[in-house]
Write an enzyme that holds these catalytic residues in place. Structure first.
Site, PDB file in Angstrom:
ATOM      1  N   ASP A  80       1.352  -0.484   8.368  1.00  0.00           N
ATOM      2  CA  ASP A  80       2.090   0.778   8.279  1.00  0.00           C
ATOM      3  C   ASP A  80       1.940   1.480   9.622  1.00  0.00           C
ATOM      4  OD1 ASP A  80       3.481   2.895   6.906  1.00  0.00           O
ATOM      5  OD2 ASP A  80       1.580   3.982   6.823  1.00  0.00           O
ATOM      6  N   CYS A 108      -3.373  -0.111   9.667  1.00  0.00           N
ATOM      7  CA  CYS A 108      -3.272   1.269  10.216  1.00  0.00           C
ATOM      8  C   CYS A 108      -3.427   2.209   9.024  1.00  0.00           C
ATOM      9  CB  CYS A 108      -1.930   1.481  10.897  1.00  0.00           C
ATOM     10  SG  CYS A 108      -1.458   0.151  12.030  1.00  0.00           S
ATOM     11  N   CYS A 158       7.869   5.405   8.633  1.00  0.00           N
ATOM     12  CA  CYS A 158       8.554   6.543   7.987  1.00  0.00           C
ATOM     13  C   CYS A 158       9.636   7.061   8.939  1.00  0.00           C
ATOM     14  CB  CYS A 158       7.579   7.624   7.556  1.00  0.00           C
ATOM     15  SG  CYS A 158       6.391   8.093   8.792  1.00  0.00           S
TER      16      CYS A 158
END
Length: 375
Positions: A248, A176, A303
């Site tokens: 990610d 990704c 994140c």
């Protein structure tokens, strides 16, 4: 009829986080919350392909340091001090012959313990300002060939790339990849045998191309294959071919969600999409595992602070790999990252699997969760 006032997505996000993260982070949540709502801190990833030689000197004069190369030095100094302290206490306790044997054993242990520093790529340089220093970096500048001298990113975003520990001639997949910061960091290691960068979104893949164009010379760009496939299908497309895979995943992007209305996953129209995120994340991680050669490694990152998007996805993937694919997955210990980088980042000490960087006013990076799996 009166219309119901529209609650901003940022406020919905903050309310959601107040409910869930106060339970998870307990006393730490108020300071993490303040960090999320304040200006983010950046790192300057040095572009080794740019011929601007004086950039590191310029940053050092501003009191910025390369946190990647500094960390192992500090860890070694700390270990040496600890070792000396232990040797001293042993020599005071023991006497004569016994003392010599004990000291001898300790030297051997120190020499044979695996050099963890080797797992941190020395080629990658990322400058950050010290804790509490909120100086901003100037915008990146081009060299004579038009390649920019550094890339500004959340310095915590570099940790999943360092955890991947790319070795010479490794076939690497960034599943990704857009907008491209981690892809660029993978190229800065200088050792990828082949790099495949994929992202499902064509518009985001355009941003990835732009970054490669602004930072990477043509001959290196040509070694990167950029695709726009649905990452969930990758295992079927090219299974068992990569030594290292970075996954990610799309997530609630906690910092963006409390700060920006635009493209906010907490918008009422996107409720279903948000609720389905852990399922999408699991499917992408499974595709990453299946794309890896036996003995290869996968780093999963988000994140977000959410355990539902972090540890729970890891646990479920390990279980599915075992039961449905007969693949045994080992979750690697990354606690040495906490030791190495504690001067730069604030880590959550109660993370069950992997590592989590918490936003903090004096070191306002993250959130960044990363976990390493070995097939």
């Amino acid at each position: 009829a009166a219309t119901v006032p529209r609650i901003p997505s940022t406020r919905l996000a903050l309310h959601h986080f107040d409910m869930s993260y106060s339970l998870q982070l307990k006393d730490l949540w108020p300071s993490v919350r303040v960090g999320l709502l304040c200006e983010q801190k950046y790192g300057a990833l040095i572009n080794s392909f740019s011929s601007v030689d004086d950039v590191t000197q310029e940053l050092e004069l501003l009191n910025a340091t390369d946190f990647v190369s500094e960390a192992p030095k500090k860890a070694q100094q700390g270990a040496a001090v600890e070792e000396a302290g232990r040797a001293e206490s042993v020599s005071q306790e023991g006497s004569g012959e016994g003392r010599m044997v004990m000291q001898g054993e300790m030297v051997t242990q120190a020499e044979t313990s695996p050099p963890l520093c080797a797992s941190i790529s020395s080629k990658v340089k990322c400058y950050t300002f010290p804790r509490g220093d909120i100086t901003r970096f100037r915008p990146a500048r081009p060299d004579a060939l038009g390649l920019l001298d550094y890339y500004l990113m959340d310095a915590a975003s570099l940790l999943p790339v360092l955890a991947l520990n790319v070795q010479p001639d490794d076939f690497v997949l960034d599943l990704c990849a857009a907008p491209g910061g981690k892809t660029l960091a993978l190229l800065q290691t200088g050792v990828c045998g082949h790099l495949a960068a994929n992202d499902v979104s064509i518009s985001r893949t355009k941003r990835l191309y732009q970054i490669l164009h602004s930072y990477v010379p043509k001959e290196i760009r040509e070694t990167v294959s950029v695709t726009s496939c649905d990452g969930r299908d990758w295992g079927q497309l090219e299974g068992g071919t990569f030594h290292k895979v970075l996954v990610d995943v799309p997530c609630t992007t906690d910092r963006h969600s409390v700060m920006e209305e635009e493209n906010n996953i907490f918008h009422r129209r996107r409720t279903k999409e948000r609720q389905m995120l852990p399922m999408l994340q699991l499917q992408l991680l499974m595709a990453g595992i299946l794309a890896t050669k036996p003995g290869g490694e996968v780093v999963y990152s988000t994140c977000s602070l959410s355990p539902l998007q972090n540890e729970y996805v890891i646990e479920r993937a390990v279980e599915i790999a075992e039961t449905q694919f007969n693949i045994s997955i080992h979750v690697e210990d990354l606690s040495h990252f906490r030791t190495f980088f504690q001067d730069t980042f604030s880590f959550f000490s109660d993370c069950r699997l992997g590592e989590l960087v918490l936003p903090h006013l004096t070191a306002n990076f993250g959130p960044m969760y990363f976990c390493k799996l070995r097939r």
